[in-house]
Design an enzyme around this catalytic site. Sequence first.
Site, PDB file in Angstrom:
ATOM      1  N   ASP A 148       0.690  -1.269  -0.059  1.00 53.00           N
ATOM      2  CA  ASP A 148       0.004  -0.134  -0.084  1.00 53.00           C
ATOM      3  C   ASP A 148       0.831   1.372  -0.101  1.00 53.00           C
ATOM      4  O   ASP A 148       0.549   2.287   0.479  1.00 53.00           O
ATOM      5  CB  ASP A 148      -0.940   0.224   1.069  1.00 53.00           C
ATOM      6  CG  ASP A 148      -1.741  -1.343   1.409  1.00 53.00           C
ATOM      7  OD1 ASP A 148      -2.306  -1.727   0.181  1.00 53.00           O
ATOM      8  OD2 ASP A 148      -2.098  -1.857   2.379  1.00 53.00           O
ATOM      9  N   ARG A 149       1.958   1.280  -0.613  1.00 48.74           N
ATOM     10  CA  ARG A 149       2.911   2.421  -0.651  1.00 48.74           C
ATOM     11  C   ARG A 149       3.462   2.880   0.679  1.00 48.74           C
ATOM     12  O   ARG A 149       4.135   3.935   0.911  1.00 48.74           O
ATOM     13  CB  ARG A 149       2.206   3.487  -1.494  1.00 48.74           C
ATOM     14  CG  ARG A 149       1.947   3.202  -2.815  1.00 48.74           C
ATOM     15  CD  ARG A 149       3.010   2.889  -3.510  1.00 48.74           C
ATOM     16  NE  ARG A 149       2.609   2.246  -4.741  1.00 48.74           N
ATOM     17  CZ  ARG A 149       3.284   1.830  -5.818  1.00 48.74           C
ATOM     18  NH1 ARG A 149       4.608   1.942  -5.673  1.00 48.74           N
ATOM     19  NH2 ARG A 149       2.970   1.585  -7.319  1.00 48.74           N
ATOM     20  N   MET A 150       3.186   1.946   1.643  1.00 45.37           N
ATOM     21  CA  MET A 150       3.737   2.232   3.024  1.00 45.37           C
ATOM     22  C   MET A 150       5.053   1.869   3.143  1.00 45.37           C
ATOM     23  O   MET A 150       5.335   0.932   4.096  1.00 45.37           O
ATOM     24  CB  MET A 150       2.799   1.676   4.023  1.00 45.37           C
ATOM     25  CG  MET A 150       1.565   2.132   4.002  1.00 45.37           C
ATOM     26  SD  MET A 150       1.390   3.899   4.673  1.00 45.37           S
ATOM     27  CE  MET A 150       1.494   3.568   6.383  1.00 45.37           C
TER      28      MET A 150
END
Length: 214
Positions: free
Chosen positions: A192-194
């Site tokens: 999640d682009r984390m």
Amino acid sequence: MDSASHLPGLRSAYDGEPLIESDMADDPLDQFTEWFADAVDARLPEPNAMVLATSSAGGRPSARLVLLKGYDERGFVFFTNYESRKGRDLAENPRACLLFPWHAIRRQVRIEGTVVRLPREESESYFHSRPYRSRIAAWASRQSAVLESRAVLEERFRRLAERWPENPPMPDFWGGFRVIPQEIEFWQGGADRMHDRIRYRRGRDAWIRERLAP
């Protein structure tokens, strides 16, 4: 084409365990050694290939791939023609950024620091360990200079090989640089682009370790 056009069908997905500060080494060199070994074990093509970014005195940036040839507590070493664009940049502005793009294992390492030339004896030691034809090529290529044709370069190589059928000396315009790190950042892709980013920066007496927002 619309100025806001996107590349179709290109998506990057990441999974795996997050990168936790407490799992990281106190010394970034130890952490780099661990990650470099992982890149080698993963059989990445040329894991020692790194992007070298430089800038002229006037602020004009430039980047290219070079090969890491060694590292220790003093810094990260590569070799080149001192008269090349990167060599001229570093003479004017002795700072650089290195990037190891180990995308296949969802990792990057970015290193920023000051740059110094290696002592001549260190450069000569490496130069004479290179294959013979690579040593001749160092003489033949006035790196970054305009060439009339490939044939001109090949003829220069032939003439130099005739001049030195064995053991060519190291050119005065060729040698090594050492990047002395001031910051080393370890990036790991997250779901999640984390993404995880752990940066080490030099403090007065020790490295300071901190997390950056992705």
